[in-house]
Scaffold this active site. Structure first.
Site, mmCIF file in Angstrom:
data_model
loop_
_atom_site.group_PDB
_atom_site.id
_atom_site.type_symbol
_atom_site.label_atom_id
_atom_site.label_comp_id
_atom_site.label_asym_id
_atom_site.label_seq_id
_atom_site.Cartn_x
_atom_site.Cartn_y
_atom_site.Cartn_z
ATOM 1 N N SER A 142 -9.348 35.787 4.306
ATOM 2 C CA SER A 142 -9.842 34.409 4.187
ATOM 3 C C SER A 142 -8.791 33.372 4.541
ATOM 4 O O SER A 142 -9.133 32.257 4.961
ATOM 5 C CB SER A 142 -10.355 34.148 2.764
ATOM 6 N N ASP B 108 -4.860 27.894 -5.964
ATOM 7 C CA ASP B 108 -5.152 29.138 -6.682
ATOM 8 C C ASP B 108 -4.072 30.198 -6.471
ATOM 9 O O ASP B 108 -4.244 31.348 -6.860
ATOM 10 C CB ASP B 108 -6.524 29.700 -6.277
ATOM 11 N N HIS C 84 -4.884 30.785 -1.563
ATOM 12 C CA HIS C 84 -5.393 30.057 -0.397
ATOM 13 C C HIS C 84 -4.607 28.768 -0.204
ATOM 14 O O HIS C 84 -4.599 27.917 -1.108
ATOM 15 C CB HIS C 84 -6.885 29.760 -0.563
#
Length: 210
Positions: free
Chosen positions: A17, A187, A190
């Protein structure tokens, strides 16, 4: 340092991601909103005459096993000139949120396999970006016991495969001496836009662009 990317080459970004960064999987030209897009934008602005192409095939949630499973379609068949890989944080994360750990040895064996496939099937150069985690929120600190050996695996593989290397974990550690970890990632995994820019900046320096 001289520019390493030549005219007309194709650069492939691969990973999870962090690389995906919200790209549209239905639009092959979409690079997402992260470091891949920043790199392509800066390079294209500085060297438009080079006509270098950039492709992003990062997919959120991927581990090295996911990369291995889709490597033929999402790497080899694209015939890139450069393969840039950032993978590993999900191989760590799944230990803590799903009780599904990946040992450092398994991580290394699978990662070595996908790099070997590049060497055996493509005339492509490799850029390895080490996985990283920031100490925010507090619980991320315990991930070090799992991630640090995987970071060392990536460093060793970079040497073994004569790959260029982007020290992302070290970059963010340095960044956290200037601003709090939450500035770089909300977090610990990311990156913020500043965090993505930090990766992009080092990537471009490594390639002799900046």
């Amino acid at each position: 340092m001289s520019l390493l990317i030549n005219e007309g080459e194709l650069v492939l970004f691969q990973g999870d991601s962090i690389t995906d960064a919200g790209r549209s999987h239905d639009n092959n030209d979409d690079l997402g909103l992260g470091y891949a897009n920043i790199i392509a934008a800066w390079f294209s602005a500085l060297y438009p005459e080079k006509k270098v192409s950039f492709i992003n095939r990062g997919i959120g949630g991927n581990t090295v096993e996911h990369l291995q499973a889709r490597w033929k379609t999402d790497c080899l068949e694209l015939k890139p000139s450069w393969v840039s890989i950032l993978i590993g944080i999900n191989d760590c994360w799944r230990r803590y949120d799903s009780n599904n750990p990946t040992s450092a040895d398994k991580f290394e064996n699978i990662y070595r396999d996908i790099l070997t496939q590049i060497k055996e099937n493509l005339n492509a150069k490799i850029i390895l970006c080490e996985p990283f985690v920031l100490p925010y929120p507090e619980e991320r600190k315990k991930w070090r016991e799992d991630l640090d050996p995987k970071i060392q695996v990536v460093r060793n593989l970079a040497m073994e495969f004569n790959a260029l290397f982007v020290p992302c974990d070290g970059l963010f550690a340095q960044g956290c001496t200037k601003r709090d970890p939450a500035f770089w990632s909300n977090d610990g995994v990311h990156p913020s836009q500043a965090g993505h820019a930090l990766i992009a900046q080092m990537w471009l320096k490594t390639m002799g662009v900046l």
